[in-house]
Enzyme design. Structure first.
Site, short mmCIF file in Angstrom:
data_model
loop_
_atom_site.label_atom_id
_atom_site.label_comp_id
_atom_site.label_asym_id
_atom_site.label_seq_id
_atom_site.Cartn_x
_atom_site.Cartn_y
_atom_site.Cartn_z
N CYS A 297 34.99 48.51 52.62
CA CYS A 297 34.82 49.40 51.62
C CYS A 297 34.53 51.00 52.15
CB CYS A 297 33.61 49.21 50.70
SG CYS A 297 33.29 47.82 49.91
N HIS B 4 30.49 55.61 47.99
CA HIS B 4 30.31 55.05 49.27
C HIS B 4 30.71 55.91 50.40
CE1 HIS B 4 29.70 50.63 50.74
NE2 HIS B 4 28.56 51.55 51.19
#
Length: 454
Positions: free
Chosen positions: A57, A112
């Protein structure tokens, strides 16, 4: 007459969606979850069979937002809340470039790339943001036996507007996990409506949370597939993409909007949420094709030809360069940009990708090099937790002949090691000329252009 640039750009990014999940990539009903809306999107534009990302990610999102491999940006892995993470403020982000080109910028989903003041999305180029700063794993925290909120930052859904502090909206727990993608879709559609009413071109970035673990569908989709919550969630994801496509049409923006759908990395291999990479071996956190290759679909009616399918190499850093070019934005010139501009290819002005290969790192370790239809592995790991084998002599695979990466082709195809080694040397030279930003470094750090002289 070909338009100079799309008036609007919508980029939807699925989370941990493997190459083999969607119907248009060989999954769909076979996986217990038909995906008619995304399948139709592929027919209406260009489908890529060889779109490559980073290992998981954080590094992929960093590469998307900066056009640079994460070994340069220091955004090489996820870290717990409250610790320095994500991309350093020195980095120039895609929404910053799009704003300079005259686009309103909105983000609705998973960031993120920083979870403290100065590093939230609305402080890195987005006019507005609604979503989560880190990862969906955290929804399990409050249900875990022995959970102690006095020593851990609670996960929150957050909201932010440019020029204002970020604020917490709701605890991101398991009930909220089931609702979040519905909320992200509603927020995206509202943003598009407001921008259309204001006659304002926009860039909407929509990083959904499906199909990330824990893979839990909205209550309206629970039981829909009849084969479990993973398939239910995939059906929901397809529906959410369809809602956004319908909104584009209802607002009269279809011909003016570049719509992109992609995934951030290969599938999770954690039971009972076990994804599939289709014909490829491996999963995310590995250099296998199953970790690198994920779906990418691009549609711009009248500009990107319908029904195209290509196996030419594309890399996630290319989305940075290509979207910026599509919007008329100028790329930074004071740092290496690893992405290449694929705009002429997408719009039919050239007939092939502008990229022949790339280097693949996990953290700071070179794992593999991909060039044309060959892959050279320096470290081999077919699946996580199965052991990592550092190779004294690298293994070479001909991916066309051997898509499972099972038979070393060094004897037959050994000549390709030459151009691959040249790629490595050229890239390593840029790392010496432009020092990578250390992972976790504080905002006050000033990146230098070169190594200090001995």
């Amino acid at each position: 007459m070909k338009a100079d640039k799309p008036r609007n750009i919508v980029l939807v990014l699925a989370d941990n969606l493997g190459w083999g999940e969607l119907g248009c990539y060989g999954g769909g009903a076979l996986r217990g979850a038909p995906t008619p809306r995304i399948d139709a999107l592929a027919q209406e534009g260009m489908k890529f069979l060889n779109f490559n990302v980073e290992s998981d990610c954080v590094p992929t999102r960093s590469a998307l937002m900066t056009g640079r491999h994460p070994i340069r940006t220091g955004a090489v892995q996820s870290v717990p809340a409250g610790l320095p993470q994500g991309i350093h403020p020195w980095e120039r982000t895609l929404p910053q470039l799009m704003k300079e080109a005259g686009y309103a910028t909105g983000m609705f989903g998973k960031w993120h790339l920083g979870d403290r003041e100065g590093r939230f999305p609305h402080q890195r180029g987005f006019d507005e943001w609604y979503g989560i700063p880190r990862t969906t794993n955290e929804t399990l925290f409050t249900n875990a036996p022995g959970f102690d909120p006095s020593v851990v930052d609670l996960p929150y859904v957050m909201e932010g507007f440019a020029g204002q502090p970020a604020k917490n909206v709701a605890v991101y727990d398991l009930p909220k996990r089931r609702l979040i993608d519905s909320e992200l879709t509603d927020k995206t559609i509202d943003f598009m409506r407001r921008m259309q009413a204001a006659d304002q071109p926009f860039f909407a970035y929509v990083p959904l949370t499906h199909l990330h673990f824990p893979t839990l569908p909205h209550p309206d989709f629970a039981g829909r597939s009849g084969v479990g919550e993973f398939a239910d969630s995939m059906m929901e994801m397809d529906h959410r993409v369809g809602q956004m496509l319908d909104a584009v049409d209802e607002l009269g923006l279809r011909e003016d909007t570049l719509f992109i759908f992609a995934s951030d990395n290969g599938p999770e291999f954690r039971r009972p949420w076990r994804g599939t990479a289709g014909p490829w071996s491996g999963t995310y956190h590995t250099a296998m094709e199953g970790g690198l290759r994920v779906p990418l679909i691009v549609r711009w009616p009248g500009q990107v030809q319908e029904g195209q399918v290509s196996d030419d190499i594309v890399h996630v850093t290319d989305l940075f360069a290509t979207i910026a070019s599509a919007g008329g934005a100028a790329l930074p010139t004071d740092r290496p940009i690893d992405g290449v501009n694929q705009w002429d290819w997408w719009t039919g002005q050239t007939d092939k990708s502008a990229r022949e290969g790339f280097l693949f790192y996990i953290k700071n370790e070179l794992r593999a090099v991909k060039w044309r239809h060959w892959k050279l592995h320096f470290v081999f790991e077919s699946e996580p937790n199965q052991g990592t084998k550092h190779l004294e002599t690298p293994w070479l695979f001909n991916i066309k002949r051997d898509p499972k990466e099972e038979t070393d082709a060094a004897m037959e195809d050994g000549w390709v090691r030459g151009p691959m080694r040249k790629m490595i040397l050229a890239f390593e030279q840029t790392l010496r000329q432009h020092r990578p930003i250390p992972p976790g470094i504080d905002d006050a750090y000033q990146p230098g252009s070169s190594e200090p002289k001995a």
